[in-house]
Each structure stands twice: as C-alpha cells, then as structure tokens.
Enzyme design. Structure first.
Site, PDB file in Angstrom:
ATOM      1  N   CYS A 195      -1.947   9.330   3.069  1.00  0.00           N
ATOM      2  CA  CYS A 195      -1.739   8.788   1.722  1.00  0.00           C
ATOM      3  C   CYS A 195      -2.900   9.114   0.789  1.00  0.00           C
ATOM      4  CB  CYS A 195      -1.526   7.285   1.790  1.00  0.00           C
ATOM      5  SG  CYS A 195      -2.884   6.441   2.623  1.00  0.00           S
ATOM      6  N   GLU A 247       0.883  -1.170   0.000  1.00  0.00           N
ATOM      7  CA  GLU A 247       0.000   0.000   0.000  1.00  0.00           C
ATOM      8  C   GLU A 247       0.915   1.213   0.000  1.00  0.00           C
ATOM      9  OE1 GLU A 247      -3.204  -0.071  -0.249  1.00  0.00           O
ATOM     10  OE2 GLU A 247      -3.784  -2.100   0.351  1.00  0.00           O
TER      11      GLU A 247
HETATM   12  P1  NAD Z   1       9.064   4.481   3.848  1.00  0.00           P
HETATM   13  O1  NAD Z   1       8.942   3.642   2.640  1.00  0.00           O
HETATM   14  O2  NAD Z   1      10.233   5.365   3.999  1.00  0.00           O
HETATM   15  O3  NAD Z   1       9.051   3.570   5.169  1.00  0.00           O
HETATM   16  C1  NAD Z   1       7.987   2.695   5.449  1.00  0.00           C
HETATM   17  C2  NAD Z   1       8.487   1.593   6.361  1.00  0.00           C
HETATM   18  O4  NAD Z   1       9.402   0.772   5.654  1.00  0.00           O
HETATM   19  C3  NAD Z   1       9.228   2.079   7.599  1.00  0.00           C
HETATM   20  O5  NAD Z   1       8.854   1.291   8.693  1.00  0.00           O
HETATM   21  C4  NAD Z   1      10.682   1.839   7.221  1.00  0.00           C
HETATM   22  O6  NAD Z   1      11.540   1.658   8.330  1.00  0.00           O
HETATM   23  C5  NAD Z   1      10.565   0.569   6.419  1.00  0.00           C
HETATM   24  N1  NAD Z   1      11.669   0.294   5.493  1.00  0.00           N
HETATM   25  C6  NAD Z   1      12.554   1.158   4.942  1.00  0.00           C
HETATM   26  N2  NAD Z   1      13.393   0.509   4.114  1.00  0.00           N
HETATM   27  C7  NAD Z   1      13.025  -0.793   4.132  1.00  0.00           C
HETATM   28  C8  NAD Z   1      13.472  -1.956   3.450  1.00  0.00           C
HETATM   29  N3  NAD Z   1      14.491  -1.928   2.592  1.00  0.00           N
HETATM   30  N4  NAD Z   1      12.838  -3.123   3.689  1.00  0.00           N
HETATM   31  C9  NAD Z   1      11.775  -3.177   4.540  1.00  0.00           C
HETATM   32  N5  NAD Z   1      11.311  -2.106   5.213  1.00  0.00           N
HETATM   33  C10 NAD Z   1      11.921  -0.926   5.003  1.00  0.00           C
HETATM   34  O7  NAD Z   1       7.703   5.307   3.938  1.00  0.00           O
HETATM   35  P2  NAD Z   1       7.311   6.424   5.009  1.00  0.00           P
HETATM   36  O8  NAD Z   1       8.011   7.684   4.687  1.00  0.00           O
HETATM   37  O9  NAD Z   1       7.392   5.888   6.389  1.00  0.00           O
HETATM   38  O10 NAD Z   1       5.760   6.597   4.699  1.00  0.00           O
HETATM   39  C11 NAD Z   1       5.226   7.559   3.858  1.00  0.00           C
HETATM   40  C12 NAD Z   1       4.715   6.918   2.596  1.00  0.00           C
HETATM   41  O11 NAD Z   1       3.732   5.955   2.924  1.00  0.00           O
HETATM   42  C13 NAD Z   1       4.013   7.895   1.677  1.00  0.00           C
HETATM   43  O12 NAD Z   1       4.419   7.655   0.354  1.00  0.00           O
HETATM   44  C14 NAD Z   1       2.532   7.545   1.843  1.00  0.00           C
HETATM   45  O13 NAD Z   1       1.737   7.874   0.736  1.00  0.00           O
HETATM   46  C15 NAD Z   1       2.610   6.095   2.071  1.00  0.00           C
HETATM   47  N6  NAD Z   1       1.418   5.610   2.742  1.00  0.00           N
HETATM   48  C16 NAD Z   1       0.558   4.816   2.035  1.00  0.00           C
HETATM   49  C17 NAD Z   1      -0.599   4.365   2.621  1.00  0.00           C
HETATM   50  C18 NAD Z   1      -1.575   3.488   1.861  1.00  0.00           C
HETATM   51  O14 NAD Z   1      -2.486   2.941   2.479  1.00  0.00           O
HETATM   52  N7  NAD Z   1      -1.434   3.321   0.570  1.00  0.00           N
HETATM   53  C19 NAD Z   1      -0.891   4.718   3.937  1.00  0.00           C
HETATM   54  C20 NAD Z   1       0.005   5.535   4.621  1.00  0.00           C
HETATM   55  C21 NAD Z   1       1.161   5.958   4.013  1.00  0.00           C
END
Ligand code: NAD
Length: 520
Positions: free
Chosen positions: A271, A237
């Site tokens: 999001c 997501e």
């Molecule tokens: P991010 O991708 O930076 O991090 C998300 C999570 O992934 C964190 O817990 C992070 O520590 C982890 N992570 C980072 N690198 C990783 C890897 N290589 N392997 C596994 N896990 C890893 O995202 P963010 O900045 O925390 O969140 C914001 C983003 O999330 C925005 O783009 C937003 O639109 C999206 N979002 C989407 C939804 C949805 O339902 N579609 C909901 C909320 C947020």
C-alpha cells in the site's frame, strides 16, 4: 474445527509462483462469524480482566513460537509469492517489533488518570479505560501477517478479544498463526480466525464492537458506512498512490536505489510502495540512468529457491493484479510514455509473474499516475521545479505515504507541504516499521490510525468517573446551591456576577493568556 457452509463453495488457495493448489478452506459465512464472535464474546471479559502483564506474556509466548515455527514463513511465501527475505525481513520482523512496542505503549495507553476540574474544584475525575469487547480485524491479501494478524496485537493488549477475517486470497498464514496462539496455551477464543469472502467480512462488521479494516477504498467505504450505522468505532487503512519526489538537491545514487526498492518491493503490491516518481528536470537524465541500471539488475523468480539466493521479485499474488498492470501499461503507452524495461508476463515461469516494468516520460493524465497500480510497474515524470513536483504529488484523491529526496532543509520543508499521512525524507518505506508513530492515510486513504499510543487507546472506551474530594465537602455544599432546585433570582444574580468576574477579568482569563499576548 471449521465446518464448511453448504451453499457457498470453498476457497481454493493457489500458490501464485507455481499455480499449485495449496489448500481449500471454507467460506464460513454468517454462521461461522456468529460462532466465532459468540465464543470471543464469552472469552473477552476474562481476558480483559487479566493484568496487562499477563496479556503481554501471552503475546510474547505467541511471538516466540512463531519465530520457532518454520511453517509460518513457508506458508507465507507459498501463498503470497513474495521472496523469503521480505517474508522474514518485513513481515515477521514487523510483528516482533510491533509486539515489543505495543506492550510498552499499552502501559501508557491503558493507565488510569486523574483530572482536576477548574470549575468544579471540589471534584476529581478518574479516567478508566475499558476494552470494547470483540474487535473484528479484516485484512487484505498482500501482507498476510503485517496487515492481518499483526493488527490484532493492539486490540488484544487493550483487553479485547479479536476475530480476524483474512483475505480469501491468502488466508493460510492467519490460520497457522491462530493455531500457534492456541498451541502455546493462550485462550483460543480470544483470538479466532474466520475464513471467507467479502460477505463473511460483512457479517463480521455486523457483530463486533470495533472494526480494524485494511483493504481497498471501495470496500473500506462500505465497511465504514455500516460501522457508522451501527455506531461502532472503525479504522480504515486503504489504498495509496504514493509519490516519490527527487529534488535537484538530492543524492541521486541513493534516490535511485530507494526508488527501485520502494517501487518493486513485493512486486509492487504494497500500500505504501512508490506508485509514481517525479524528478526535477535539472537532474532527471542522471537519475533516470541510475534507476534504469538498478531496475535492469533486478532478479525475478520463484520466491524461495533452494539455493537461498534471491530473487528480488517473486510472483504477483493473483491474476487481477496482472490485468491492472497491463491496463495501466497499455494506457500509458498510447498516451506517449516510453517503455524502457519489462512490459510482459513471464511465459517462461509457471505461475503469475510480470517483468519489473519501468516507464519514462509519464504525464499526469495517464492511469499509471492517477489510479493505484499495485503491481511491478512504475513510471517517471519530469517536472520543471520543486513547486510543480508538489502540485503533482498532491493531485491525488489518496494520501497514504510519500517520499522526498533532497538536501536536508529543503526536503524537510517540502515534506510538510505534502498531503499525506506518512512522509519519509531521504529513505523509503521503513517508516511503516516506525511503530512509535501513528500511521494513517489522509483523504481517501482512510480514517484513523494504527501504531503509536493512539493505536492502542482507540480500542478502549474511556469512562470518566467524577467523585468528590473529601476535604472540600463544605465548599461543595456552598457551590451546589448554584445548580439545584429551587431556582432563585438572587442565586441567579450572584451566578451571573461570578461568571463575569471569573471569566472576563479573573483567574480563567489569566489562564487563557497565550505567550506574547498583550505585547504591542
Ligand atoms: P479488498 O477491499 O478487496 O479486500 C479486503 C478485505 O475485505 C478482504 O478480506 C475481503 O474479503 C474483505 N471484504 C470484501 N468485501 C467486504 C465487505 N463488503 N465487508 C467486509 N469485508 C469485505 O482489498 P484487497 O484487494 O484485499 O487489498 C488491496 C488493497 O488494500 C489495496 O488498495 C491496498 O492499497 C490496500 N492496503 C492498504 C494498506 C494500508 O495500511 N493502508 C495496507 C495493505 C493494503
């Protein structure tokens, strides 16, 4: 007890509204993930073997204790900087509604079924749903309950153990929720939290039997690739660039109110929030006037004032978002947008605050209309017609959510042509909490869904057990000759004739008929 890893520095969790250090938590890394997943794996079979009723009771106990624990909302507000009304009215309410619905959905999703084959009519097939084992949930920072612990609900009810790795920016709410889970007597190893940065998340993907990931497109791609290599199910997501379309037939008062809320909810850090607004030229002047009025009225400040009044906007959760807002704003201004409200960091407040900022006169080449901003900045572009609005709305690599305001039939027809997994007509954002409907992005906004019956069944693997229907055993002995050694030319000839009879003219051909077939 969580132990710190020697090599990796701990994570400092800072209150965005004050800059104050709230806590330090360890980056548990691969070793912490291994411990949590091993424990979860041992606990999973017992949990999965419980009747659904008992798992549902555990979820309800957890929900009730969360509602009774004032510290949950306090922690959530402190680490995210969002107003208390959003913490309670969106995140806590959502979790309660999700648990209510998912218990019902799980009854349907996990129910065994019998299928009666057409060809092998002497058989029947039983579909049995087994849990996957251990599901890894990885969450973003913007919704510490809604996109973190809440995503454990469906896998748990489906009989899996869950290991949650919350965002390193806002891990404290998840830690508290896991403590409450164990405190109410639920098996602690069935729902574990590991804290850490990206590498800890990556280590989790290496070990679990299914992955529920919410976050950015860039990380989602890596997670899905690795899950693909391991051949474990993975739901992603990801980001959004949700368009908000105002057709000439819209109720402009209502559209402006919804545009203001959906653009600036959680300071724009959601999001499915409105990221870009398109309005038909015929009504643009009036709509913009109404929107300006509403954005000007927004109150911004510390998220949980002692008076309990407001604010509408709290803090931006961490500095990177301020930088993105400033970059998109500067780019838009250079390219000719008009700044009508906001535009600056709030120097008068401690912590990370950026004024709610509204741009008019946006054009498609501006970053603010193309890339995810995810902050308190939104821009309005005028379009000549509904068709142009549709072209602009669809001109994105993302397709998570979309909003359309307009007269009933026109708006509903428009909605079907938007390339987006979610669309809401004449309202905004509440479609996230319609948990009955599967929610998932199109295009680069992700693969798979949460919510709905689909959102539970995906955390199971289906086993199809085919058995003989006892009364038809004699027929079966006859039919069995067709597919058995030794092969025989006479049997083949009968088989060939029977196949043609059955499928070209016979019963199967009748069953394939569609309504209206054969009409001139
Ligand atoms: P991010 O991708 O930076 O991090 C998300 C999570 O992934 C964190 O817990 C992070 O520590 C982890 N992570 C980072 N690198 C990783 C890897 N290589 N392997 C596994 N896990 C890893 O995202 P963010 O900045 O925390 O969140 C914001 C983003 O999330 C925005 O783009 C937003 O639109 C999206 N979002 C989407 C939804 C949805 O339902 N579609 C909901 C909320 C947020």
């Amino acid at each position: 007890m969580i132990e710190a890893s020697a090599a990796v520095p701990p994570i400092r969790v800072v209150a965005p509204a004050t800059g104050e250090l709230l806590a330090e938590v360890p980056d548990e890394g691969e070793a912490g993930v291994a411990r949590a997943v091993d424990a979860a794996r041992s606990a999973a079979p017992g949990w999965g073997a419980l009747p659904l009723r008992d798992r549902a009771e555990a979820l309800k106990r957890w929900r009730d204790a969360i509602l009774d624990d004032a510290g949950v909302v306090r922690t959530l507000v402190a680490e995210s900087g969002k107003p208390r009304q959003e913490a309670e009215g969106i995140e806590v309410l959502y979790l309660c509604e999700l648990i209510r619905f998912t218990i019902r959905a799980a009854r349907k999703a996990l129910r065994e079924e019998t299928r009666h084959p057409f060809l092998f009519l002497t058989k029947k097939t039983r579909l049995v749903r087994h849990p996957l084992g251990v599901v890894g949930v990885i969450g973003p920072w913007n919704f510490p309950i809604l996109n973190n612990a809440a995503d454990a609900v469906a896998p748990l009810l489906a009989g899996n153990a869950v290991v949650l790795k919350p965002s390193e920016v806002t891990p404290l709410t998840s830690i508290r929720l896991a403590e409450i889970w164990a405190r109410v007597g639920n098996p602690a190893d069935v729902f574990r939290v590991v804290t850490g940065r990206g590498a800890t998340g990556a280590a989790l993907v290496e070990r679990v039997d299914g992955v529920m990931f919410t976050g950015s497109v860039a990380t989602g791609r890596k997670v899905a690739a690795r899950a693909g290599e391991r051949l474990v199910p993975c739901v992603t997501e990801l980001g959004g660039k949700s368009p908000f379309v105002v057709l000439a037939s819209a109720n402009l008062e209502r559209a402006a109110e919804a545009a203001a809320w959906s653009s600036f909810v959680h300071s724009g850090q959601a999001c499915i929030r409105t990221e870009r607004i398109y309005v038909e030229e015929a009504v643009a002047g009036r709509f913009e006037e109404l929107l300006v009025e509403r954005v000007r009225a927004l109150r911004q400040g510390p998220p949980d004032p002692p008076s309990g009044e407001g604010p509408d906007l709290g803090a931006v959760t961490f500095p990177r978002q301020l930088e993105i807002v400033e970059r998109h704003l500067a780019d838009a201004l250079v390219k000719g947008a008009r700044l009508v409200i906001g535009g600056k960091r709030r120097k008068d407040l401690a912590g990370y605050f950026f004024e709610p900022t509204l741009l008019l006169g946006a054009t498609p080449e501006m970053a603010v209309m193309r890339e995810e901003t995810f902050g308190p900045l939104v821009a309005v572009m005028r379009v000549k017609s509904a068709e142009e609005a549709l072209r602009q709305a669809n001109a994105s690599h993302l397709g998570l959510n979309a909003t359309v305001f307009g007269g009933g039939a026109e708006a509903r027809a428009f909605a079907r042509r938007i390339e987006s997994g979610l669309v809401i007509v004449n309202d905004a954002l509440v479609n996230y909490i319609v948990v009955e409907a599967p929610l998932g992005g199109w295009k680069e906004s992700g693969v798979g869904v949460r919510h709905g019956i689909e959102g539970v069944r995906q955390w199971t693997r289906t086993q199809a057990i085919t058995v003989r229907r006892p009364l038809l055993a004699p027929v079966e002995r006859l039919v069995a000759k067709f597919l058995a050694f030794p092969y025989d030319a006479r049997v083949l000839a009968v088989l060939r004739r029977a196949t043609r009879l059955l499928y070209r003219r016979g019963l199967a051909a009748k069953l394939e008929r569609m309504p209206g077939d054969g009409r001139p």
